[in-house]
Design an enzyme around this catalytic site. Sequence first.
Site, PDB file in Angstrom:
ATOM      1  N   MET A   1       0.852  -1.190   0.000  1.00  0.00           N
ATOM      2  CA  MET A   1       0.000   0.000   0.000  1.00  0.00           C
ATOM      3  C   MET A   1       0.893   1.247   0.000  1.00  0.00           C
ATOM      4  O   MET A   1       0.464   2.340   0.362  1.00  0.00           O
ATOM      5  CB  MET A   1      -0.939  -0.018   1.202  1.00  0.00           C
ATOM      6  CG  MET A   1      -1.866  -1.227   1.175  1.00  0.00           C
ATOM      7  SD  MET A   1      -3.460  -0.979   1.953  1.00  0.00           S
ATOM      8  CE  MET A   1      -2.967  -0.694   3.625  1.00  0.00           C
TER       9      MET A   1
ATOM     10  N   LEU B   1       6.822   2.863   1.460  1.00  0.00           N
ATOM     11  CA  LEU B   1       7.712   1.706   1.616  1.00  0.00           C
ATOM     12  C   LEU B   1       8.706   1.892   2.761  1.00  0.00           C
ATOM     13  O   LEU B   1       9.231   2.980   2.957  1.00  0.00           O
ATOM     14  CB  LEU B   1       8.471   1.453   0.308  1.00  0.00           C
ATOM     15  CG  LEU B   1       7.610   1.263  -0.948  1.00  0.00           C
ATOM     16  CD1 LEU B   1       8.501   1.003  -2.164  1.00  0.00           C
ATOM     17  CD2 LEU B   1       6.613   0.120  -0.777  1.00  0.00           C
TER      18      LEU B   1
ATOM     19  N   HIS C   1       9.333  -3.725   3.459  1.00  0.00           N
ATOM     20  CA  HIS C   1       9.041  -3.895   2.029  1.00  0.00           C
ATOM     21  C   HIS C   1      10.324  -4.158   1.241  1.00  0.00           C
ATOM     22  O   HIS C   1      10.345  -4.995   0.328  1.00  0.00           O
ATOM     23  CB  HIS C   1       8.383  -2.632   1.451  1.00  0.00           C
ATOM     24  CG  HIS C   1       7.044  -2.319   2.021  1.00  0.00           C
ATOM     25  ND1 HIS C   1       6.798  -1.206   2.792  1.00  0.00           N
ATOM     26  CD2 HIS C   1       5.862  -2.977   1.928  1.00  0.00           C
ATOM     27  CE1 HIS C   1       5.527  -1.184   3.142  1.00  0.00           C
ATOM     28  NE2 HIS C   1       4.933  -2.255   2.639  1.00  0.00           N
TER      29      HIS C   1
ATOM     30  N   GLY D   1       5.189 -10.308   4.108  1.00  0.00           N
ATOM     31  CA  GLY D   1       5.956 -10.259   5.353  1.00  0.00           C
ATOM     32  C   GLY D   1       5.261 -11.039   6.459  1.00  0.00           C
ATOM     33  O   GLY D   1       4.042 -10.917   6.656  1.00  0.00           O
TER      34      GLY D   1
ATOM     35  N   VAL E   1      11.651  -8.221   9.641  1.00  0.00           N
ATOM     36  CA  VAL E   1      12.919  -7.483   9.774  1.00  0.00           C
ATOM     37  C   VAL E   1      12.871  -6.751  11.118  1.00  0.00           C
ATOM     38  O   VAL E   1      11.860  -6.144  11.460  1.00  0.00           O
ATOM     39  CB  VAL E   1      13.078  -6.457   8.621  1.00  0.00           C
ATOM     40  CG1 VAL E   1      14.425  -5.748   8.721  1.00  0.00           C
ATOM     41  CG2 VAL E   1      12.932  -7.144   7.274  1.00  0.00           C
TER      42      VAL E   1
ATOM     43  N   LYS F   1      10.497  -4.005  12.762  1.00  0.00           N
ATOM     44  CA  LYS F   1      10.489  -2.724  12.052  1.00  0.00           C
ATOM     45  C   LYS F   1       9.089  -2.413  11.556  1.00  0.00           C
ATOM     46  O   LYS F   1       8.384  -3.297  11.085  1.00  0.00           O
ATOM     47  CB  LYS F   1      11.452  -2.767  10.875  1.00  0.00           C
ATOM     48  CG  LYS F   1      12.888  -2.725  11.317  1.00  0.00           C
ATOM     49  CD  LYS F   1      13.791  -2.136  10.274  1.00  0.00           C
ATOM     50  CE  LYS F   1      15.199  -2.172  10.830  1.00  0.00           C
ATOM     51  NZ  LYS F   1      16.183  -1.473  10.079  1.00  0.00           N
TER      52      LYS F   1
ATOM     53  N   SER G   1       6.706   1.276  10.019  1.00  0.00           N
ATOM     54  CA  SER G   1       6.679   2.741   9.838  1.00  0.00           C
ATOM     55  C   SER G   1       5.988   3.387  11.032  1.00  0.00           C
ATOM     56  O   SER G   1       6.100   4.583  11.263  1.00  0.00           O
ATOM     57  CB  SER G   1       5.987   3.118   8.528  1.00  0.00           C
ATOM     58  OG  SER G   1       5.023   2.182   8.180  1.00  0.00           O
TER      59      SER G   1
HETATM   60  O1  PAF Z   1      -0.188  -5.776   3.579  1.00  0.00           O
HETATM   61  C1  PAF Z   1      -0.626  -4.859   2.850  1.00  0.00           C
HETATM   62  O2  PAF Z   1       0.024  -3.821   2.648  1.00  0.00           O
HETATM   63  C2  PAF Z   1      -1.993  -5.017   2.199  1.00  0.00           C
HETATM   64  O3  PAF Z   1      -2.873  -5.699   3.037  1.00  0.00           O
HETATM   65  C3  PAF Z   1      -1.938  -5.669   0.807  1.00  0.00           C
HETATM   66  C4  PAF Z   1      -1.413  -7.096   0.897  1.00  0.00           C
HETATM   67  C5  PAF Z   1      -1.040  -4.856  -0.110  1.00  0.00           C
HETATM   68  C6  PAF Z   1      -3.337  -5.726   0.190  1.00  0.00           C
HETATM   69  O4  PAF Z   1      -3.865  -4.464   0.015  1.00  0.00           O
END
Ligand code: PAF
Length: 284
Positions: free
Chosen positions: A30, A33, A37, A147, A176, A184, A186
Amino acid sequence: MKIITTIKEMQQEVRQLKVQQLSIGYVPTMGYLHEGHSALIDEARRHNDKVIISIFVNPLQFGPNEDFDAYPRDIERDERIAKEHGVDFIFYPSVDEMYPHELSVSLSVKDRTDVLCGKSRPGHFDGVVTVLTKLFHIIQPDRAYFGLKDAQQVAVVDGLISDYHFPLELIPVPTVREEDGLAKSSRNVRLSSSEREEAPQIYQTLLHGQELIRAGERNTFQLEERLKEKLANSISGTIDYLEILTYPGLRKPDQIEGKIMIAVAVYYHKVRLIDNLIIDVPRK
Ligand code: PAF
C-alpha cells in the site's frame, strides 16, 4: 523502472514477460515503503527474472472508523526506494481504475479471521482477498512475497491461494527487526522515547515463550497467562491480545505441538504494535 497506472497496460507488459518466459516476483504494497518492504523486494529480486510491486491503498480493507484518507502516501519516495532495490515495474492504479463500479461478486473470508487482528477489524480480510484476487489476475506472478510480521494476513492469503488454485507460490518473508529486536514498522516513529525504549520487551516476551516451550511447557492456557503477566510487568502499553494458535490454521490448540504461533498486539499512546513468533514444536 516503469510506472504503470492502467490495468490494460499492466496486462500488456505481463503478456510480454510471459512470451519471453520470464518469471515474475510480485510484492503487493500500500506504498509508503519501509525496510520491511525492501526485504520483500530484495527476496523477489534474488529469485525472479522480473520484479513487479503494486502500490495501492485499498479502500475495501479499511473499516468505517479507520482513516483511509489519512493513510500515509509518498509516491516519489516510493519510486526512489523501488528503483534502488531493482524493481522493474510499479503498478500504481487509482481507486477508480481498480473499482470502476460496485462489485457484482463479493469474496468473504470464512476462516482464520475471528482471532487476533481480524477480531477487531470486521471485513478487513474480505477487502484484502478481494484486492489480491484482482491483483493476482492482473499481474499473474510466479511468486508473491508477504511479510510474516502480519502472519494472519499470510495465513489468510495461504487459504485464498490454495482454495482458489492460484498458480503461484506464496513466499512468507521473516520479520525485519531493529538491533534491539523490535519489529520494524513505519509506525515505530510514533512511539514516545520511553515507549520506544521498552517496546523491545514485546519480542523478548515472544523469545521467552519459545524458551519455555523448549523447556517442556505444552499447556496453551498456562503459557499464555505466564507470557501476558511477564509482558504486562515490563511495559506501560496495554496488551490487546497475546495468543497461541496453530499456524497457518489459526486455531487454539489444547496442547502446544506442531507449528504454532505466539502472536501479540500492544496499544501505546498513538500506535498499536504487533509481533509474532512461529515455532515448530516436535510432537511427542
Ligand atoms: O499488507 C498490505 O500492505 C496489504 O494488506 C496488501 C497485501 C497490499 C493488500 O492491500
